[in-house]
Design an enzyme around this catalytic site. Structure first.
Site, PDB file in Angstrom:
ATOM      1  N   ASP A   9       0.788  -1.242   0.000  1.00 26.31           N
ATOM      2  CA  ASP A   9       0.000   0.000   0.000  1.00 26.31           C
ATOM      3  C   ASP A   9       0.825   1.300   0.000  1.00 26.31           C
ATOM      4  OD1 ASP A   9      -1.891  -1.960   0.258  1.00 26.31           O
ATOM      5  OD2 ASP A   9      -2.734  -1.239   2.145  1.00 26.31           O
ATOM      6  N   LYS A 103      -7.110  -4.633  -3.287  1.00 31.26           N
ATOM      7  CA  LYS A 103      -7.874  -5.163  -2.160  1.00 31.26           C
ATOM      8  C   LYS A 103      -8.844  -4.113  -1.627  1.00 31.26           C
ATOM      9  CE  LYS A 103      -4.107  -4.155   1.129  1.00 31.26           C
ATOM     10  NZ  LYS A 103      -4.733  -3.148   1.984  1.00 31.26           N
ATOM     11  N   CYS A 145      -1.813  -2.619   7.697  1.00 30.24           N
ATOM     12  CA  CYS A 145      -1.740  -3.522   6.554  1.00 30.24           C
ATOM     13  C   CYS A 145      -0.429  -4.298   6.473  1.00 30.24           C
ATOM     14  CB  CYS A 145      -2.014  -2.758   5.273  1.00 30.24           C
ATOM     15  SG  CYS A 145      -3.715  -2.095   5.241  1.00 30.24           S
TER      16      CYS A 145
END
Length: 198
Positions: A9, A103, A145
């Protein structure tokens, strides 16, 4: 032994100036690119994830319904598919990425394992197909994450190393706790200077 790098990310909305900017996020992007330039043959696969949320719904309660997210389970609107905020940070060298994972489409998703590749497969399938046994993890954010992705990798039987100088977190305390948890779960905590050491 097949080795992969997870880049978690590293997106505009998670770096300085973004909707959920993490202090040091831009520097993490640049350092990951430097790592890949300096060690072009270290990783057999480079797999990068992105939050890729729907624009027309709250993504399973992930987006706060009010102006007061709790920053634990509900968040400000971020990383909406197709927007600048969802794109990789400009300092991240995309040409080094082997596979892209999206995602959080319509639901909360923290781990890279909850996403799908551009070809529609799962990360677990991708790793199995390529015989990946070793995974280094870098990216954002350490306490969310990165943590979730690394724990899933350990649970799926991979040997995991966290590149501690290539991650940045939302909160210093929870990031420290996340690294401690990951170490306890079996991850090695190393710096990028040690990536070629066995």
């Amino acid at each position: 032994m097949t080795k992969a790098l997870f880049i978690i990310d590293v997106q505009n909305d998670f770096t300085e100036g973004g909707a959920l900017g993490v202090a040091g996020g831009g520097a993490v992007a640049a350092r990951i690119s430097a790592l890949l330039a300096e060690h072009p043959h270290t990783y057999d696969l480079v797999i990068a994830s992105r939050d890729w949320h729907d624009a027309d719904n709250d993504n399973g309660g992930h987006f706060a319904a009010t102006d007061e997210p709790d920053f634990v389970n509900t968040w400000p609107v971020h990383c909406v598919a197709g927007t600048h905020g969802a794109e990789y940070h400009g300092a991240l060298t995309e040409k080094s990425i082997s596979f892209h994972v999206q995602k959080g489409q319509g639901e909360p998703a923290y781990s890279i394992y909850e996403g799908t590749t551009e070809e529609g497969g799962t990360v677990h399938q991708l790793l199995d197909e390529h015989g990946v046994t070793e995974i280094d993890v870098a990216g954002l954010a350490t306490d969310y994450c990165v943590r979730a992705s690394a724990l899933d990798a350990i649970e799926h039987g991979r040997h995991v190393r966290i590149l501690t100088d290539l991650v940045a977190g939302v909160d210093p305390r929870s990031s420290e706790d996340a690294l401690a948890e990951l170490g306890h779960a079996g991850a090695e905590l190393i710096t990028s200077a040690s990536v070629d050491e066995e």
